[in-house]
Write a protein that holds these residues in place. Structure first.
Motif, PDB file in Angstrom:
ATOM      1  N   ASN A  90       0.810  -1.205   0.000  1.00  0.00           N
ATOM      2  CA  ASN A  90       0.000   0.000   0.000  1.00  0.00           C
ATOM      3  C   ASN A  90       0.853   1.270   0.000  1.00  0.00           C
ATOM      4  O   ASN A  90       0.338   2.356  -0.227  1.00  0.00           O
ATOM      5  N   ALA A  91       2.165   1.150   0.220  1.00  0.00           N
ATOM      6  CA  ALA A  91       3.051   2.306   0.190  1.00  0.00           C
ATOM      7  C   ALA A  91       3.748   2.477  -1.158  1.00  0.00           C
ATOM      8  O   ALA A  91       4.489   3.429  -1.352  1.00  0.00           O
ATOM      9  N   LEU A  92       3.520   1.562  -2.101  1.00  0.00           N
ATOM     10  CA  LEU A  92       4.142   1.634  -3.414  1.00  0.00           C
ATOM     11  C   LEU A  92       3.321   2.506  -4.350  1.00  0.00           C
ATOM     12  O   LEU A  92       2.092   2.581  -4.235  1.00  0.00           O
ATOM     13  N   THR A  93       3.992   3.170  -5.287  1.00  0.00           N
ATOM     14  CA  THR A  93       3.297   3.950  -6.302  1.00  0.00           C
ATOM     15  C   THR A  93       2.793   3.000  -7.391  1.00  0.00           C
ATOM     16  O   THR A  93       3.320   1.897  -7.542  1.00  0.00           O
ATOM     17  N   PRO A  94       1.804   3.424  -8.184  1.00  0.00           N
ATOM     18  CA  PRO A  94       1.267   2.515  -9.215  1.00  0.00           C
ATOM     19  C   PRO A  94       2.298   2.074 -10.248  1.00  0.00           C
ATOM     20  O   PRO A  94       2.194   0.974 -10.791  1.00  0.00           O
ATOM     21  N   ASN A  95       3.311   2.899 -10.530  1.00  0.00           N
ATOM     22  CA  ASN A  95       4.310   2.470 -11.512  1.00  0.00           C
ATOM     23  C   ASN A  95       5.312   1.480 -10.913  1.00  0.00           C
ATOM     24  O   ASN A  95       6.053   0.838 -11.646  1.00  0.00           O
ATOM     25  N   GLN A  96       5.358   1.348  -9.598  1.00  0.00           N
ATOM     26  CA  GLN A  96       6.241   0.366  -8.978  1.00  0.00           C
ATOM     27  C   GLN A  96       5.598  -1.014  -8.913  1.00  0.00           C
ATOM     28  O   GLN A  96       6.288  -2.007  -8.813  1.00  0.00           O
ATOM     29  N   THR A  97       4.284  -1.059  -8.922  1.00  0.00           N
ATOM     30  CA  THR A  97       3.599  -2.353  -8.913  1.00  0.00           C
ATOM     31  C   THR A  97       3.381  -2.796 -10.349  1.00  0.00           C
ATOM     32  O   THR A  97       2.994  -2.023 -11.204  1.00  0.00           O
ATOM     33  N   SER A  98       3.668  -4.020 -10.609  1.00  0.00           N
ATOM     34  CA  SER A  98       3.501  -4.552 -11.960  1.00  0.00           C
ATOM     35  C   SER A  98       3.034  -5.997 -11.887  1.00  0.00           C
ATOM     36  O   SER A  98       3.210  -6.679 -10.890  1.00  0.00           O
ATOM     37  N   VAL A  99       2.460  -6.420 -12.968  1.00  0.00           N
ATOM     38  CA  VAL A  99       2.017  -7.805 -13.091  1.00  0.00           C
ATOM     39  C   VAL A  99       2.923  -8.470 -14.110  1.00  0.00           C
ATOM     40  O   VAL A  99       3.122  -7.962 -15.211  1.00  0.00           O
ATOM     41  N   ARG A 100       3.498  -9.597 -13.729  1.00  0.00           N
ATOM     42  CA  ARG A 100       4.393 -10.298 -14.642  1.00  0.00           C
ATOM     43  C   ARG A 100       3.614 -10.921 -15.783  1.00  0.00           C
ATOM     44  O   ARG A 100       2.517 -11.441 -15.591  1.00  0.00           O
ATOM     45  N   SER A 101       4.211 -10.857 -16.962  1.00  0.00           N
ATOM     46  CA  SER A 101       3.609 -11.570 -18.088  1.00  0.00           C
ATOM     47  C   SER A 101       4.412 -12.855 -18.276  1.00  0.00           C
ATOM     48  O   SER A 101       5.601 -12.832 -18.557  1.00  0.00           O
ATOM     49  N   TYR A 102       3.752 -13.961 -18.070  1.00  0.00           N
ATOM     50  CA  TYR A 102       4.408 -15.248 -18.180  1.00  0.00           C
ATOM     51  C   TYR A 102       4.332 -15.751 -19.618  1.00  0.00           C
ATOM     52  O   TYR A 102       3.322 -15.542 -20.293  1.00  0.00           O
ATOM     53  N   PRO A 103       5.372 -16.394 -20.106  1.00  0.00           N
ATOM     54  CA  PRO A 103       5.311 -16.922 -21.476  1.00  0.00           C
ATOM     55  C   PRO A 103       4.305 -18.064 -21.567  1.00  0.00           C
ATOM     56  O   PRO A 103       4.065 -18.779 -20.596  1.00  0.00           O
ATOM     57  N   ALA A 104       3.735 -18.193 -22.751  1.00  0.00           N
ATOM     58  CA  ALA A 104       2.776 -19.286 -22.965  1.00  0.00           C
ATOM     59  C   ALA A 104       3.522 -20.616 -22.937  1.00  0.00           C
ATOM     60  O   ALA A 104       4.634 -20.733 -23.446  1.00  0.00           O
ATOM     61  N   PRO A 105       2.948 -21.630 -22.319  1.00  0.00           N
ATOM     62  CA  PRO A 105       3.634 -22.925 -22.267  1.00  0.00           C
ATOM     63  C   PRO A 105       3.711 -23.560 -23.650  1.00  0.00           C
ATOM     64  O   PRO A 105       2.809 -23.424 -24.468  1.00  0.00           O
ATOM     65  N   GLN A 106       4.813 -24.245 -23.891  1.00  0.00           N
ATOM     66  CA  GLN A 106       4.989 -24.921 -25.172  1.00  0.00           C
ATOM     67  C   GLN A 106       4.193 -26.223 -25.157  1.00  0.00           C
ATOM     68  O   GLN A 106       4.223 -26.971 -24.185  1.00  0.00           O
ATOM     69  N   VAL A 107       3.485 -26.458 -26.251  1.00  0.00           N
ATOM     70  CA  VAL A 107       2.704 -27.689 -26.365  1.00  0.00           C
ATOM     71  C   VAL A 107       3.580 -28.727 -27.053  1.00  0.00           C
ATOM     72  O   VAL A 107       4.032 -28.545 -28.181  1.00  0.00           O
ATOM     73  N   ILE A 108       3.844 -29.816 -26.366  1.00  0.00           N
ATOM     74  CA  ILE A 108       4.669 -30.889 -26.903  1.00  0.00           C
ATOM     75  C   ILE A 108       3.760 -32.055 -27.240  1.00  0.00           C
ATOM     76  O   ILE A 108       3.068 -32.578 -26.360  1.00  0.00           O
ATOM     77  N   PRO A 109       3.713 -32.472 -28.502  1.00  0.00           N
ATOM     78  CA  PRO A 109       2.837 -33.602 -28.833  1.00  0.00           C
ATOM     79  C   PRO A 109       3.356 -34.892 -28.198  1.00  0.00           C
ATOM     80  O   PRO A 109       4.544 -35.207 -28.264  1.00  0.00           O
ATOM     81  N   THR A 110       2.473 -35.614 -27.549  1.00  0.00           N
ATOM     82  CA  THR A 110       2.880 -36.844 -26.864  1.00  0.00           C
ATOM     83  C   THR A 110       2.510 -38.093 -27.628  1.00  0.00           C
ATOM     84  O   THR A 110       3.031 -39.155 -27.342  1.00  0.00           O
ATOM     85  N   GLY A 111       1.594 -37.979 -28.553  1.00  0.00           N
ATOM     86  CA  GLY A 111       1.197 -39.158 -29.309  1.00  0.00           C
ATOM     87  C   GLY A 111       0.244 -40.051 -28.568  1.00  0.00           C
ATOM     88  O   GLY A 111       0.039 -41.204 -28.950  1.00  0.00           O
ATOM     89  N   THR A 112      -0.350 -39.572 -27.503  1.00  0.00           N
ATOM     90  CA  THR A 112      -1.273 -40.385 -26.730  1.00  0.00           C
ATOM     91  C   THR A 112      -2.490 -40.737 -27.577  1.00  0.00           C
ATOM     92  O   THR A 112      -3.077 -39.890 -28.224  1.00  0.00           O
ATOM     93  N   GLY A 113      -2.854 -41.991 -27.580  1.00  0.00           N
ATOM     94  CA  GLY A 113      -3.996 -42.454 -28.349  1.00  0.00           C
ATOM     95  C   GLY A 113      -3.662 -42.781 -29.791  1.00  0.00           C
ATOM     96  O   GLY A 113      -4.536 -43.125 -30.572  1.00  0.00           O
ATOM     97  N   THR A 114      -2.406 -42.681 -30.186  1.00  0.00           N
ATOM     98  CA  THR A 114      -1.997 -43.011 -31.549  1.00  0.00           C
ATOM     99  C   THR A 114      -0.976 -44.139 -31.511  1.00  0.00           C
ATOM    100  O   THR A 114      -0.604 -44.626 -30.447  1.00  0.00           O
ATOM    101  N   ARG A 115      -0.474 -44.509 -32.679  1.00  0.00           N
ATOM    102  CA  ARG A 115       0.550 -45.555 -32.729  1.00  0.00           C
ATOM    103  C   ARG A 115       1.876 -45.066 -32.166  1.00  0.00           C
ATOM    104  O   ARG A 115       2.742 -45.861 -31.830  1.00  0.00           O
ATOM    105  N   ASN A 116       2.063 -43.763 -32.093  1.00  0.00           N
ATOM    106  CA  ASN A 116       3.314 -43.202 -31.576  1.00  0.00           C
ATOM    107  C   ASN A 116       3.311 -43.058 -30.052  1.00  0.00           C
ATOM    108  O   ASN A 116       4.249 -42.498 -29.493  1.00  0.00           O
ATOM    109  N   ALA A 117       2.286 -43.519 -29.389  1.00  0.00           N
ATOM    110  CA  ALA A 117       2.193 -43.379 -27.939  1.00  0.00           C
ATOM    111  C   ALA A 117       3.286 -44.195 -27.261  1.00  0.00           C
ATOM    112  O   ALA A 117       3.681 -45.259 -27.728  1.00  0.00           O
ATOM    113  N   TYR A 118       3.748 -43.699 -26.136  1.00  0.00           N
ATOM    114  CA  TYR A 118       4.767 -44.391 -25.361  1.00  0.00           C
ATOM    115  C   TYR A 118       4.130 -45.538 -24.591  1.00  0.00           C
ATOM    116  O   TYR A 118       3.140 -45.358 -23.882  1.00  0.00           O
TER     117      TYR A 118
END
Length: 139
Positions: A90-118
């Motif tokens: 509550n003692a910080l100015t509005p320009n000192q408070t920030s919200v981090r932008s997180y990178p989007a997670p990478q989608v790795i194909p797993t092959g689940t349900g196909t012939r390539n499934a582990y």
């Protein structure tokens, strides 16, 4: 429990009988200090810089609800309670408070349900084997 009877009586006089027993029930100790701020959930944050307090036990929260859960605290106040920052949110100015932008997670194909499934397989001999009858001729 509190460390000395003098400290207990001093805190009883400072906070009053109602807050005294509320603190004993909630945090198991009696504390008195200055109100630093109130978050959007209604939780009250206190700090005491007296010499008689235990090191790293000088900040605490008084929850609005009876059910005490750390997830009811905003992230900025959580960092202040854990001594990550010295300035309360509550003692910080509005320009000192920030919200981090997180990178989007990478989608790795797993092959689940196909012939390539582990499909794991076992490399050890099974301990139990099925019985196969063998027929011998009678003599």
């Amino acid at each position: 429990m509190s460390t000395s009877i003098i400290r207990v009586l001093r805190n009883l006089r400072r906070v009053g009988i109602k807050d005294y027993f509320r603190q004993l029930n909630a945090i198991g100790d009696t504390k008195s200090g200055r109100l630093v701020g109130i978050d959007s959930y209604g939780n009250k944050f206190f700090e005491n810089t007296d010499e008689d307090e235990i090191f790293l036990r000088t900040r605490w929260v008084q929850y609005k609800e009876h059910y005490h859960d750390v997830s009811q605290i905003e992230p900025g106040w959580h960092g202040w309670l854990g001594y990550l920052v010295d300035t309360p949110p509550n003692a910080l100015t509005p320009n000192q408070t920030s919200v981090r932008s997180y990178p989007a997670p990478q989608v790795i194909p797993t092959g689940t349900g196909t012939r390539n499934a582990y499909v794991p397989y076992s490399t050890i001999k099974p301990k139990i084997s099925s019985w196969s009858p063998s027929i011998k001729e009678r003599v």
